[in-house]
Design a protein around this motif. Structure first.
Motif, PDB file in Angstrom:
ATOM      1  N   LEU A 249      28.998  24.465  27.746  1.00  0.00           N
ATOM      2  CA  LEU A 249      29.707  25.181  26.795  1.00  0.00           C
ATOM      3  C   LEU A 249      28.438  26.050  27.108  1.00  0.00           C
ATOM      4  O   LEU A 249      27.149  25.841  27.871  1.00  0.00           O
ATOM      5  CB  LEU A 249      28.802  23.780  25.310  1.00  0.00           C
ATOM      6  CG  LEU A 249      29.943  23.249  25.458  1.00  0.00           C
ATOM      7  CD1 LEU A 249      29.778  22.464  24.448  1.00  0.00           C
ATOM      8  CD2 LEU A 249      31.298  23.836  25.120  1.00  0.00           C
ATOM      9  N   LYS A 250      29.273  27.379  26.032  1.00  0.00           N
ATOM     10  CA  LYS A 250      27.904  28.226  26.333  1.00  0.00           C
ATOM     11  C   LYS A 250      26.301  28.105  25.853  1.00  0.00           C
ATOM     12  O   LYS A 250      26.030  27.258  24.332  1.00  0.00           O
ATOM     13  CB  LYS A 250      28.539  29.352  25.493  1.00  0.00           C
ATOM     14  CG  LYS A 250      27.465  30.921  25.436  1.00  0.00           C
ATOM     15  CD  LYS A 250      27.886  32.042  24.593  1.00  0.00           C
ATOM     16  CE  LYS A 250      27.590  33.240  24.998  1.00  0.00           C
ATOM     17  NZ  LYS A 250      28.547  34.413  24.630  1.00  0.00           N
ATOM     18  N   GLY A 251      25.568  28.213  26.376  1.00  0.00           N
ATOM     19  CA  GLY A 251      24.073  28.363  26.319  1.00  0.00           C
ATOM     20  C   GLY A 251      23.360  26.718  26.325  1.00  0.00           C
ATOM     21  O   GLY A 251      21.786  26.696  26.940  1.00  0.00           O
ATOM     22  N   LEU A 252      23.889  26.412  27.411  1.00  0.00           N
ATOM     23  CA  LEU A 252      23.556  24.884  28.368  1.00  0.00           C
ATOM     24  C   LEU A 252      23.953  25.123  29.641  1.00  0.00           C
ATOM     25  O   LEU A 252      23.746  26.183  29.823  1.00  0.00           O
ATOM     26  CB  LEU A 252      24.719  23.613  28.136  1.00  0.00           C
ATOM     27  CG  LEU A 252      24.956  23.352  26.705  1.00  0.00           C
ATOM     28  CD1 LEU A 252      24.906  22.367  26.364  1.00  0.00           C
ATOM     29  CD2 LEU A 252      22.950  23.090  26.086  1.00  0.00           C
ATOM     30  N   SER A 253      23.116  24.645  30.586  1.00  0.00           N
ATOM     31  CA  SER A 253      22.649  24.763  31.805  1.00  0.00           C
ATOM     32  C   SER A 253      24.179  24.849  32.786  1.00  0.00           C
ATOM     33  O   SER A 253      23.358  25.310  34.078  1.00  0.00           O
ATOM     34  CB  SER A 253      22.335  23.186  32.528  1.00  0.00           C
ATOM     35  OG  SER A 253      22.670  22.510  32.912  1.00  0.00           O
ATOM     36  N   GLN A 254      24.980  24.247  32.480  1.00  0.00           N
ATOM     37  CA  GLN A 254      26.112  24.640  33.286  1.00  0.00           C
ATOM     38  C   GLN A 254      27.722  25.413  32.773  1.00  0.00           C
ATOM     39  O   GLN A 254      28.421  25.334  33.191  1.00  0.00           O
ATOM     40  CB  GLN A 254      27.443  22.808  33.417  1.00  0.00           C
ATOM     41  CG  GLN A 254      26.237  21.711  34.249  1.00  0.00           C
ATOM     42  CD  GLN A 254      26.263  22.890  35.858  1.00  0.00           C
ATOM     43  OE1 GLN A 254      26.933  23.046  36.412  1.00  0.00           O
ATOM     44  NE2 GLN A 254      24.824  22.516  36.876  1.00  0.00           N
TER      45      GLN A 254
END
Length: 432
Positions: A249-254
């Motif tokens: 998801l946007k904002g997370l590491s992947q």
């Protein structure tokens, strides 16, 4: 005299035909289960035990690797719990703002630091919406168990509801013991009775795709929550910062802008490894992917998301989703013969708006119908049969029919039935 004998023979044949019409026999081609289990499996090398990719609407299979193999599903289980929660709200058995209190066994699970959790406290009240959000975003085990307890009155009763629900979806090989996906014994007094403490929920990748497909179809609003990377869980002045385990998801590491997923659920146990059922909109269509048994060295290992991106990249480069409106005609099956009709044939088209993922092989999609002729009368928009499609010699298959995806066909116009005298005349002298 010769003419009268001809008429007599024709009448006898006609009567015999009328008798046979009411005793039609249906048959089906043998289904190749292997097609759904390993469809295009050699086209991309995924470092997982099993995987599948399908169109969310039609169930068209785009890739499958060991897709029928039953494996532990861990917290992907929670999607079935969430489905029953949304269904209970729809049927007004519970409500979003309804407040419930956890039992001692649930509090014990909810405060175990070894599990993915949002802590719940004895005597505290929580809304169904809070528990629902915690279940999907933080994969909170205590919250999922409390949802089941509220809906069914006991863990055993809720597990039985889960089992009944997946059977309604045609899933026969599932093993379900907990509402959250933890091994049975980890629930303490809430463990399913008479079952080994190490028993875990198991399904196949194909089964999980069916769960995701039905959840999105019946309750598309679930994506409004599964797309959230962060959310606060407030409990009497204390705030728990929830972070989604779906790192794509946007904002997370992947996160990768090439793969803007908006759901659905991860799952991890020692037996399951790292699992992930994802979903994404692409070129007007919705894709569901499942990877199971990816590497999980520790809590920072992104392997399941790396494998999901590899699978999605394969789908995006090797297929082109083509959406056709209801009534669209397909090459190879634009009409069907009509016995005893005013017209010899009736034009056919798609019953519903349909998306087909066309393989990028430069070959034309061609349809065939599962019957050669139908009996008059035919009403406009009447369902006539099912299309099956090929791209060149490659069959388009689905999660429900590995021998060929069934796409309903309808009559584009009415075709009445001629009277008995015309039918007799046609039998004697030929003609349509």
């Amino acid at each position: 005299m010769v003419f009268s004998k001809k008429i007599k023979r024709a009448l006898i044949s006609f009567v015999a035909l009328i008798s046979l019409v009411s005793c039609s026999t249906a048959f089906s081609l043998p289904v190749s289960a292997d097609a759904a289990n390993s469809y295009q499996a050699d086209q991309v090398n995924l470092a997982v035990k099993s995987a599948i990719a399908i169109d969310s609407d039609s169930g068209q299979i785009l890739y499958a690797k060991n897709a029928d193999k039953t494996l532990p599903i861990a917290s992907m289980t929670k999607l079935a719990t969430v489905y029953l929660t949304l269904n209970a709200i729809k049927n007004k058995k519970i409500s979003w703002n309804q407040k419930v209190k956890p039992t001692a066994p649930i509090v014990k699970v909810a405060n175990n630091a070894e599990y993915s959790n949002v802590p719940l406290k004895m005597g505290h009240s929580y809304t169904i919406k809070q528990l629902y959000q915690a279940t999907l975003i933080e994969s909170a085990n205590g919250a999922a168990i409390l949802l089941g307890q509220t809906i069914a009155g006991s863990q055993k009763a809720f597990i039985n509801q889960m089992r009944a629900q997946v059977k309604k979806w045609g899933i026969e090989d599932a093993k379900i013991y907990t509402a959250c996906g933890l091994p049975n014994g980890n629930l303490g007094k809430d463990a399913y009775p008479g079952i080994n403490k190490n028993a875990e929920n198991t399904m196949s990748a194909k089964d999980m795709a069916i769960v995701g497909q039905n959840l999105i179809k019946d309750f598309p609003e679930v994506l409004d929550t599964t797309k959230l990377a962060h959310l606060d869980f407030k409990d009497q002045g204390k705030t728990t910062k929830m972070a989604n385990f779906n790192w794509m998801l946007k904002g997370l590491s992947q996160y990768d802008q090439a793969y803007p997923v908006d759901g659905l659920k991860t799952g991890t146990t020692d037996a399951a490894g790292a699992c992930f059922i994802g979903t994404i909109k692409h070129s007007g269509a919705r894709l569901i992917t499942v990877v199971m048994g990816a590497r999980h060295q520790d809590g920072t290992d992104p392997s399941r998301f790396i494998q999901t991106k590899k699978l999605m990249n394969y789908i995006f480069t090797q297929y082109r989703p083509v959406t056709m409106n209801a009534g669209s005609q397909l090459n190879g099956a634009k009409s069907i013969k009509v016995t005893d009709g005013d017209n010899a044939a009736t034009n056919l088209g798609l019953k519903n708006k349909t998306t087909i993922w066309d393989p990028a092989d430069g070959k034309t999609l061609v349809a065939s119908l599962n019957k050669k002729a139908v009996e008059a009368p035919i009403a406009k928009n009447q369902v006539i049969g099912d299309y099956q499609l090929k791209s060149g010699n490659e069959k388009i298959v689905s999660i429900t029919n590995p021998n060929g995806m069934n796409v309903p066909a309808k009559a584009l116009g009415a075709n009445g039935k001629v009277n008995i005298f015309v039918r007799i005349w046609r039998w004697i002298f030929g003609g349509r």
